[in-house]
Scaffold this active site. Structure first.
Site, mmCIF file in Angstrom:
data_model
loop_
_atom_site.group_PDB
_atom_site.id
_atom_site.type_symbol
_atom_site.label_atom_id
_atom_site.label_comp_id
_atom_site.label_asym_id
_atom_site.label_seq_id
_atom_site.Cartn_x
_atom_site.Cartn_y
_atom_site.Cartn_z
ATOM 1 C CE LYS A 67 -2.485 1.755 3.604
ATOM 2 N NZ LYS A 67 -3.636 2.041 4.494
ATOM 3 C CD GLN A 139 -9.861 5.632 10.202
ATOM 4 O OE1 GLN A 139 -10.349 4.503 10.093
ATOM 5 N NE2 GLN A 139 -9.237 6.217 9.205
#
Ligand code: NAD
Length: 322
Positions: A67, A139
């Site tokens: 990533k 989040q």
């Protein structure tokens, strides 16, 4: 090579698929079948950006990749796009050829929420009824949704350093049919059976004295040296589990307790060992368990590989000759 654009991901990945992918890769890590490569994180000296790579290889699922991305603090104001930007690249482990490029922004939130949700499944008391939330940022909404699937929670108590952010989290709780109350940290700790901390704090909010016996904590915000959400004494008295021990003691919540000599690295265990049944996990109804979720590249690769399979099956993945 396949491309799965960021905009397609929300309609493809399900919470169940994210959960299964993360649970399986934690188990593979603890068996020694999957490992993370050293993380690279650099201030690039342009747009105040922090850019880096998190990669790894899961031999059991044959998932290899990286990533790439990071944090561009000016994005929202200047370009009207979110500050966290990432893309997952998957490679064919038999040949090294590029296999897929997958949008990583939504996947990052889902794999982080899946990690704490896996910890709740394996470590929280089965009779847990009150969920405590410390944090109300981006989040936290994903965390709340994923946690709600794991136990028969009856209500949510929440605290945030910026209280004006709490009503939005209350809306997410309402979507889930859960009563929501703002609380002091003392009241939150006295009531909650499971507590998720998901803040960007550099000093502890939740103290050992706040938390009652039998609580399960998922500490998800600390992913960098110097960050801290809970008092080191709380980590010291809890049974501590993590995604990866090396990260937990260097950039995770346990960095402070270990650094101060209050907890031994040898006493921090991989959550994957509990999933595999090689560690018993919670030892009593009174024990405080704590999951130190630091975030590993293999989580990203696992959910990206899962969404790639779904995208190919549904005809949404774009194939390019590469
Ligand atoms: P956000 O910026 O949307 O929200 C930040 C949260 O931290 C808010 O609740 C805010 O009120 C709180 N906060 C800010 N300063 C504080 C302080 N001094 N004391 C206490 N609380 C404070 O961020 P987000 O996207 O929700 O991410 C939250 C944290 O989670 C960040 O630290 C991020 O790096 C981390 N994170 C971890 C993982 C992982 O895998 N473990 C993955 C993604 C994000």
């Amino acid at each position: 090579m396949w491309i799965v654009p960021e905009a397609a991901i929300a309609d493809l990945i399900t919470p169940e698929a994210s959960f299964e992918a993360v649970e399986a890769v934690f188990a593979a890590m603890a068996r020694g079948d999957a490992y993370n490569f050293p993380v690279v994180r650099e201030a690039i000296g342009h747009e105040d950006a922090l850019y880096g790579f998190k990669g790894g290889f899961d031999r059991s699922e044959l998932v290899l990749g990286v990533k790439a991305g990071g944090y561009w603090p000016n994005n929202l104001e200047k370009f009207k796009i979110i500050n966290h930007q990432s893309t997952v690249f998957l490679f064919d482990p038999d040949t090294g050829r590029a296999k897929a490029m997958v949008g990583g922004n939504l996947l990052t939130a889902l794999r982080t929420a899946a990690a704490s949700s896996v910890s709740i499944k394996h470590l929280a008391r089965t009779d847990a009824r009150v969920l405590g939330m410390v944090g109300a940022g981006h989040q936290s909404h994903f965390q709340l949704r994923a946690a709600a699937r794991q136990r028969d929670f009856e209500r949510v108590v929440a605290w945030n350093y910026h209280p004006e952010m709490l009503p939005r989290l209350g809306e997410t709780a309402a979507e889930l049919g859960l009563p929501f109350e703002e609380a002091s940290l003392e009241d939150l700790g006295a009531q909650a059976d499971v507590i998720i901390t998901i803040t960007s704090a550099f000093a502890p909010s939740l103290m050992a004295a706040h938390v009652k016996p039998g609580t399960h904590l998922a500490c998800m915000g600390t992913d960098t040296k110097g960050k801290q959400e809970v008092e080191a004494a709380l980590v010291a008295k809890a049974a501590v589990f993590t995604d990866e021990v090396a990260q937990s003691v260097s950039i995770g919540e346990a960095q402070h307790a270990v650094g101060q000599g209050l907890k031994a690295e040898a006493d921090i265990h991989q959550l994957g060992a509990v999933i595999n049944g090689t560690h018993p996990g919670r030892s009593s109804a009174e024990e405080i368990t704590l999951f130190d979720g630091t975030g590993v590249g293999l989580q990203d690769l696992a959910v990206a590989d899962k969404v790639l399979q779904i995208a190919i099956d549904k005809g949404v993945a774009v194939e390019v000759d590469f």
